[in-house]
Design a protein around this motif. Structure first.
Motif, PDB file in Angstrom:
ATOM      1  N   UNK A  36      34.394 -34.052   3.611  1.00  0.00           N
ATOM      2  CA  UNK A  36      35.164 -35.094   2.801  1.00  0.00           C
ATOM      3  C   UNK A  36      36.861 -34.993   3.795  1.00  0.00           C
ATOM      4  N   UNK A  37      36.637 -34.611   3.877  1.00  0.00           N
ATOM      5  CA  UNK A  37      38.446 -34.594   4.401  1.00  0.00           C
ATOM      6  C   UNK A  37      39.125 -33.723   4.417  1.00  0.00           C
ATOM      7  N   UNK A  38      40.404 -33.577   5.662  1.00  0.00           N
ATOM      8  CA  UNK A  38      41.488 -32.654   5.138  1.00  0.00           C
ATOM      9  C   UNK A  38      40.300 -31.063   4.720  1.00  0.00           C
ATOM     10  N   UNK A  39      39.425 -30.533   5.460  1.00  0.00           N
ATOM     11  CA  UNK A  39      39.237 -29.395   5.859  1.00  0.00           C
ATOM     12  C   UNK A  39      38.111 -29.514   4.927  1.00  0.00           C
ATOM     13  N   UNK A  40      37.588 -29.999   3.411  1.00  0.00           N
ATOM     14  CA  UNK A  40      37.002 -29.980   2.677  1.00  0.00           C
ATOM     15  C   UNK A  40      36.063 -30.560   2.637  1.00  0.00           C
ATOM     16  N   UNK A  41      34.689 -29.901   2.117  1.00  0.00           N
ATOM     17  CA  UNK A  41      33.570 -30.650   1.605  1.00  0.00           C
ATOM     18  C   UNK A  41      33.435 -30.933   0.312  1.00  0.00           C
ATOM     19  N   UNK A  42      32.244 -31.716   0.065  1.00  0.00           N
ATOM     20  CA  UNK A  42      31.909 -32.661  -1.071  1.00  0.00           C
ATOM     21  C   UNK A  42      30.057 -32.478  -1.752  1.00  0.00           C
ATOM     22  N   UNK A  43      29.960 -31.826  -1.863  1.00  0.00           N
ATOM     23  CA  UNK A  43      28.306 -31.536  -2.795  1.00  0.00           C
ATOM     24  C   UNK A  43      28.597 -32.429  -3.552  1.00  0.00           C
ATOM     25  N   UNK A  44      27.267 -33.196  -4.091  1.00  0.00           N
ATOM     26  CA  UNK A  44      26.757 -33.906  -5.117  1.00  0.00           C
ATOM     27  C   UNK A  44      25.371 -33.246  -5.094  1.00  0.00           C
ATOM     28  N   UNK A  45      25.563 -33.207  -6.834  1.00  0.00           N
ATOM     29  CA  UNK A  45      23.803 -32.621  -7.252  1.00  0.00           C
ATOM     30  C   UNK A  45      23.148 -33.193  -8.611  1.00  0.00           C
ATOM     31  N   UNK A  46      21.915 -33.098  -8.358  1.00  0.00           N
ATOM     32  CA  UNK A  46      21.559 -33.910  -9.747  1.00  0.00           C
ATOM     33  C   UNK A  46      20.634 -33.252 -10.400  1.00  0.00           C
ATOM     34  N   UNK A  47      21.473 -32.240 -11.507  1.00  0.00           N
ATOM     35  CA  UNK A  47      20.752 -31.378 -12.353  1.00  0.00           C
ATOM     36  C   UNK A  47      19.908 -31.628 -13.473  1.00  0.00           C
ATOM     37  N   UNK A  48      19.369 -30.664 -14.451  1.00  0.00           N
ATOM     38  CA  UNK A  48      18.029 -31.497 -14.956  1.00  0.00           C
ATOM     39  C   UNK A  48      19.362 -32.408 -15.969  1.00  0.00           C
TER      40      UNK A  48
END
Length: 295
Positions: free
Chosen positions: A130-142
Protein backbone atom coordinates in the motif's frame (compact mmCIF):
# COMPACT_ATOMS: atom_id res chain seq x y z
CA UNK A 1 -10.59 -24.55 24.47
CA UNK A 2 -11.78 -27.56 22.49
CA UNK A 3 -9.84 -29.03 19.57
CA UNK A 4 -12.57 -27.94 17.17
CA UNK A 5 -12.60 -24.41 18.59
CA UNK A 6 -8.82 -24.28 18.29
CA UNK A 7 -9.21 -25.27 14.68
CA UNK A 8 -11.56 -22.38 13.93
CA UNK A 9 -9.23 -19.86 15.58
CA UNK A 10 -6.16 -21.25 13.87
CA UNK A 11 -7.79 -21.48 10.46
CA UNK A 12 -8.90 -17.86 10.51
CA UNK A 13 -5.58 -16.60 11.84
CA UNK A 14 -3.69 -18.78 9.39
CA UNK A 15 -5.41 -16.97 6.56
CA UNK A 16 -5.41 -13.50 8.06
CA UNK A 17 -2.69 -12.70 10.52
CA UNK A 18 -0.15 -15.49 10.79
CA UNK A 19 3.39 -14.53 9.90
CA UNK A 20 6.18 -16.96 8.95
CA UNK A 21 9.78 -15.86 9.31
CA UNK A 22 10.32 -15.96 5.56
CA UNK A 23 10.97 -12.68 3.78
CA UNK A 24 8.45 -12.10 0.95
CA UNK A 25 9.63 -8.58 0.15
CA UNK A 26 8.92 -6.57 3.31
CA UNK A 27 6.22 -8.59 4.96
CA UNK A 28 6.76 -11.43 7.41
CA UNK A 29 4.84 -14.59 8.22
CA UNK A 30 5.40 -16.22 11.61
CA UNK A 31 3.72 -19.65 11.87
CA UNK A 32 5.37 -22.67 10.27
CA UNK A 33 4.42 -26.37 10.43
CA UNK A 34 1.48 -25.87 12.80
CA UNK A 35 -1.90 -27.59 13.02
CA UNK A 36 -5.03 -26.44 14.81
CA UNK A 37 -4.76 -29.12 17.49
CA UNK A 38 -1.24 -27.94 18.46
CA UNK A 39 -1.14 -24.20 17.72
CA UNK A 40 1.95 -23.64 19.92
CA UNK A 41 3.88 -26.84 19.09
CA UNK A 42 5.30 -27.17 15.59
CA UNK A 43 5.52 -30.37 13.57
CA UNK A 44 8.95 -31.98 13.23
CA UNK A 45 10.82 -33.18 10.11
CA UNK A 46 9.13 -30.75 7.67
CA UNK A 47 6.09 -32.80 6.56
CA UNK A 48 4.32 -32.15 3.25
CA UNK A 49 0.80 -32.92 4.43
CA UNK A 50 -1.07 -33.65 7.65
CA UNK A 51 -4.66 -34.88 8.08
CA UNK A 52 -6.18 -34.89 11.57
CA UNK A 53 -9.34 -36.88 12.38
CA UNK A 54 -11.30 -35.78 15.45
CA UNK A 55 -13.24 -38.25 17.63
CA UNK A 56 -15.18 -37.70 20.84
CA UNK A 57 -16.36 -40.11 23.55
CA UNK A 58 -13.36 -42.36 22.87
CA UNK A 59 -11.43 -43.20 26.03
CA UNK A 60 -8.75 -45.49 24.55
CA UNK A 61 -5.56 -44.30 22.88
CA UNK A 62 -5.18 -47.72 21.21
CA UNK A 63 -8.75 -48.13 20.00
CA UNK A 64 -8.55 -49.78 16.57
CA UNK A 65 -12.14 -50.13 15.34
CA UNK A 66 -12.69 -46.42 14.69
CA UNK A 67 -14.21 -45.59 11.33
CA UNK A 68 -13.22 -42.34 9.64
CA UNK A 69 -16.33 -40.30 10.15
CA UNK A 70 -17.07 -36.91 11.64
CA UNK A 71 -14.83 -33.87 11.31
CA UNK A 72 -11.28 -33.72 10.00
CA UNK A 73 -8.68 -31.16 8.98
CA UNK A 74 -6.22 -31.38 6.10
CA UNK A 75 -3.21 -29.10 5.66
CA UNK A 76 -0.65 -29.07 2.83
CA UNK A 77 2.57 -27.09 3.39
CA UNK A 78 5.11 -25.46 1.09
CA UNK A 79 8.83 -26.08 1.58
CA UNK A 80 9.05 -23.24 4.13
CA UNK A 81 6.19 -24.57 6.25
CA UNK A 82 3.57 -22.04 5.14
CA UNK A 83 0.10 -23.48 4.50
CA UNK A 84 -0.69 -23.89 0.80
CA UNK A 85 -4.07 -25.53 1.33
CA UNK A 86 -6.41 -26.17 4.26
CA UNK A 87 -9.71 -27.96 4.49
CA UNK A 88 -12.09 -28.36 7.43
CA UNK A 89 -14.69 -31.06 6.91
CA UNK A 90 -17.71 -31.45 9.20
CA UNK A 91 -19.90 -33.58 6.90
CA UNK A 92 -20.89 -33.78 3.24
CA UNK A 93 -23.07 -30.68 3.59
CA UNK A 94 -20.70 -28.49 5.61
CA UNK A 95 -17.02 -27.95 4.82
CA UNK A 96 -14.61 -25.12 4.02
CA UNK A 97 -11.32 -25.04 2.12
CA UNK A 98 -8.70 -22.34 1.67
CA UNK A 99 -5.93 -22.06 -0.94
CA UNK A 100 -3.00 -19.72 -0.25
CA UNK A 101 -1.11 -17.99 -3.07
CA UNK A 102 2.14 -16.21 -2.08
CA UNK A 103 4.30 -13.77 -4.04
CA UNK A 104 7.01 -11.18 -3.19
CA UNK A 105 4.39 -8.41 -3.39
CA UNK A 106 1.79 -10.06 -1.15
CA UNK A 107 -0.56 -13.03 -1.02
CA UNK A 108 -4.14 -14.09 -1.65
CA UNK A 109 -6.42 -16.63 0.01
CA UNK A 110 -9.13 -18.28 -2.09
CA UNK A 111 -12.07 -19.94 -0.35
CA UNK A 112 -14.55 -22.63 -1.27
CA UNK A 113 -17.41 -23.50 1.07
CA UNK A 114 -20.19 -26.07 1.11
CA UNK A 115 -23.33 -25.23 3.07
CA UNK A 116 -26.54 -27.26 2.76
CA UNK A 117 -25.59 -28.56 -0.67
CA UNK A 118 -24.57 -25.15 -2.06
CA UNK A 119 -20.93 -24.44 -2.92
CA UNK A 120 -19.69 -20.84 -2.91
CA UNK A 121 -16.27 -19.71 -4.13
CA UNK A 122 -14.51 -16.41 -3.64
CA UNK A 123 -11.49 -14.46 -2.52
CA UNK A 124 -11.34 -14.72 1.27
CA UNK A 125 -8.50 -12.25 1.71
CA UNK A 126 -6.00 -10.20 -0.29
CA UNK A 127 -2.74 -8.78 1.06
CA UNK A 128 -0.79 -6.29 -1.05
CA UNK A 129 1.61 -3.36 -0.83
CA UNK A 130 0.00 0.00 0.00
CA UNK A 131 3.05 2.28 -0.21
CA UNK A 132 5.37 3.83 2.39
CA UNK A 133 6.38 0.40 3.68
CA UNK A 134 2.83 -0.64 4.59
CA UNK A 135 0.63 -3.47 3.37
CA UNK A 136 -3.15 -3.53 3.16
CA UNK A 137 -5.26 -6.61 3.67
CA UNK A 138 -8.93 -6.92 2.75
CA UNK A 139 -10.89 -9.68 4.44
CA UNK A 140 -14.38 -11.06 3.90
CA UNK A 141 -15.60 -12.40 7.24
CA UNK A 142 -18.81 -14.28 7.94
CA UNK A 143 -22.17 -12.45 8.11
CA UNK A 144 -21.24 -10.03 5.29
CA UNK A 145 -18.65 -8.27 7.42
CA UNK A 146 -15.70 -6.79 5.54
CA UNK A 147 -12.42 -5.87 7.16
CA UNK A 148 -9.44 -3.76 6.13
CA UNK A 149 -6.10 -4.17 7.89
CA UNK A 150 -2.99 -2.01 7.52
CA UNK A 151 0.32 -3.71 8.41
CA UNK A 152 3.67 -2.16 9.27
CA UNK A 153 6.78 -3.96 10.50
CA UNK A 154 10.20 -2.92 11.76
CA UNK A 155 13.29 -4.48 13.32
CA UNK A 156 13.34 -7.26 10.68
CA UNK A 157 9.80 -8.31 11.47
CA UNK A 158 10.29 -8.48 15.24
CA UNK A 159 7.82 -5.63 15.72
CA UNK A 160 4.52 -5.74 13.84
CA UNK A 161 1.78 -3.10 13.94
CA UNK A 162 -1.71 -3.64 12.56
CA UNK A 163 -4.70 -1.33 12.32
CA UNK A 164 -7.98 -3.06 11.50
CA UNK A 165 -11.43 -1.67 10.71
CA UNK A 166 -14.50 -3.86 10.18
CA UNK A 167 -17.77 -2.71 8.65
CA UNK A 168 -21.12 -4.53 8.88
CA UNK A 169 -23.91 -2.21 7.79
CA UNK A 170 -23.84 0.76 10.14
CA UNK A 171 -21.69 -1.04 12.70
CA UNK A 172 -17.96 -0.26 12.65
CA UNK A 173 -15.14 -1.74 14.71
CA UNK A 174 -11.54 -0.57 14.94
CA UNK A 175 -8.69 -2.49 16.54
CA UNK A 176 -4.95 -1.71 16.87
CA UNK A 177 -2.46 -4.51 17.58
CA UNK A 178 1.22 -4.22 18.49
CA UNK A 179 3.13 -7.54 18.55
CA UNK A 180 6.74 -8.14 19.60
CA UNK A 181 8.67 -11.19 18.41
CA UNK A 182 12.05 -12.78 18.89
CA UNK A 183 12.42 -14.42 15.48
CA UNK A 184 9.44 -16.75 15.29
CA UNK A 185 8.59 -16.52 18.99
CA UNK A 186 5.75 -14.21 19.94
CA UNK A 187 6.86 -12.35 23.08
CA UNK A 188 3.98 -9.97 23.76
CA UNK A 189 0.90 -8.44 22.18
CA UNK A 190 -1.19 -5.38 23.05
CA UNK A 191 -4.68 -4.97 21.56
CA UNK A 192 -6.39 -1.55 21.66
CA UNK A 193 -9.74 -0.11 20.64
CA UNK A 194 -9.25 2.76 18.16
CA UNK A 195 -12.89 3.79 17.73
CA UNK A 196 -13.35 6.87 19.90
CA UNK A 197 -10.78 6.75 22.70
CA UNK A 198 -7.64 4.65 22.22
CA UNK A 199 -8.03 2.17 25.10
CA UNK A 200 -6.21 -1.09 25.76
CA UNK A 201 -8.52 -4.08 25.45
CA UNK A 202 -6.09 -6.89 26.19
CA UNK A 203 -2.43 -7.56 26.91
CA UNK A 204 -0.67 -10.89 26.30
CA UNK A 205 2.72 -12.11 27.51
CA UNK A 206 4.38 -15.34 26.33
CA UNK A 207 6.97 -17.34 28.30
CA UNK A 208 9.29 -20.03 26.89
CA UNK A 209 11.40 -22.80 28.40
CA UNK A 210 13.71 -25.52 27.12
CA UNK A 211 14.20 -25.74 23.35
CA UNK A 212 12.19 -22.51 23.04
CA UNK A 213 8.90 -24.33 23.71
CA UNK A 214 6.00 -22.37 25.18
CA UNK A 215 5.65 -22.67 28.98
CA UNK A 216 2.79 -20.29 29.73
CA UNK A 217 0.72 -17.38 28.44
CA UNK A 218 -0.63 -14.50 30.53
CA UNK A 219 -3.67 -12.63 29.20
CA UNK A 220 -4.95 -9.55 31.04
CA UNK A 221 -8.07 -7.51 30.28
CA UNK A 222 -10.32 -5.21 32.31
CA UNK A 223 -12.59 -8.09 33.25
CA UNK A 224 -10.15 -10.88 34.00
CA UNK A 225 -6.61 -12.11 34.31
CA UNK A 226 -5.81 -15.50 32.80
CA UNK A 227 -2.74 -17.72 32.69
CA UNK A 228 -2.42 -20.83 30.53
CA UNK A 229 0.20 -23.37 31.63
CA UNK A 230 1.77 -26.06 29.41
CA UNK A 231 3.60 -28.93 31.16
CA UNK A 232 5.55 -30.93 28.59
CA UNK A 233 6.79 -34.50 28.19
CA UNK A 234 10.25 -35.58 26.99
CA UNK A 235 9.18 -35.14 23.36
CA UNK A 236 8.26 -31.50 24.02
CA UNK A 237 4.50 -31.95 23.74
CA UNK A 238 2.15 -30.92 26.57
CA UNK A 239 1.02 -33.76 28.85
CA UNK A 240 -0.99 -31.27 30.94
CA UNK A 241 -2.63 -27.93 30.13
CA UNK A 242 -4.16 -25.82 32.89
CA UNK A 243 -5.98 -22.49 32.63
CA UNK A 244 -6.47 -20.24 35.65
CA UNK A 245 -8.85 -17.26 35.42
CA UNK A 246 -9.06 -14.80 38.29
CA UNK A 247 -7.52 -17.41 40.64
CA UNK A 248 -10.00 -20.14 39.61
CA UNK A 249 -8.94 -23.22 37.63
CA UNK A 250 -11.29 -23.20 34.65
CA UNK A 251 -9.58 -25.76 32.41
CA UNK A 252 -7.56 -28.87 33.22
CA UNK A 253 -6.69 -31.27 30.40
CA UNK A 254 -4.19 -34.11 30.18
CA UNK A 255 -2.82 -35.86 27.07
CA UNK A 256 -1.17 -39.16 26.16
CA UNK A 257 0.49 -39.86 22.80
CA UNK A 258 1.74 -42.37 20.27
CA UNK A 259 4.65 -41.17 18.07
CA UNK A 260 6.05 -42.02 14.65
CA UNK A 261 9.75 -42.49 13.89
CA UNK A 262 10.10 -38.76 12.98
CA UNK A 263 9.12 -37.64 16.47
CA UNK A 264 5.61 -36.41 15.57
CA UNK A 265 2.64 -37.73 17.48
CA UNK A 266 0.15 -39.68 15.37
CA UNK A 267 -2.42 -40.31 18.11
CA UNK A 268 -3.34 -38.04 20.99
CA UNK A 269 -5.91 -38.84 23.64
CA UNK A 270 -7.12 -35.86 25.66
CA UNK A 271 -9.04 -35.96 28.91
CA UNK A 272 -11.05 -33.02 30.24
CA UNK A 273 -10.89 -33.25 34.04
CA UNK A 274 -13.28 -30.38 34.77
CA UNK A 275 -15.99 -30.81 32.11
CA UNK A 276 -15.80 -27.08 31.51
CA UNK A 277 -19.15 -25.85 30.08
CA UNK A 278 -17.13 -23.80 27.57
CA UNK A 279 -16.09 -27.08 25.94
CA UNK A 280 -17.59 -27.10 22.43
CA UNK A 281 -19.71 -30.18 23.25
CA UNK A 282 -20.72 -30.32 26.90
CA UNK A 283 -19.94 -33.32 29.06
CA UNK A 284 -17.52 -34.98 26.63
CA UNK A 285 -14.63 -36.04 28.81
CA UNK A 286 -12.37 -37.66 26.20
CA UNK A 287 -11.30 -36.69 22.70
CA UNK A 288 -9.00 -38.58 20.35
CA UNK A 289 -7.08 -37.18 17.38
CA UNK A 290 -5.54 -39.49 14.79
CA UNK A 291 -3.00 -38.05 12.34
CA UNK A 292 -1.96 -39.17 8.88
CA UNK A 293 1.39 -37.52 8.03
CA UNK A 294 3.06 -37.43 4.60
CA UNK A 295 6.76 -36.53 4.52
Amino acid sequence: MSDKSKYIVFLVCGGLCSFVMKDHGKYYLKNRWYTSSSPYFALKARPKKVIEYFYSRTDSLLKSDIKKFGSWEECIYDTAGNPEYRKLFFDDNYWSSYTYQYSPSGYKTLSEKMSKGVITKGVFTTFEAAGNGTFKQKVMYESNTTGNILYRSKNNGNEIFTEETRQNGNNKLGINTYSQYNGEQLISRVISNIMGRDTVIEKEKYFYGKENAIDSIITVSKLQSQRDYFFKNESGDPHTEITIKNNDTTSYNTYTYIYDDKGNWIRRLGKNHLLNPDHYVKNIQYNLIIREITY
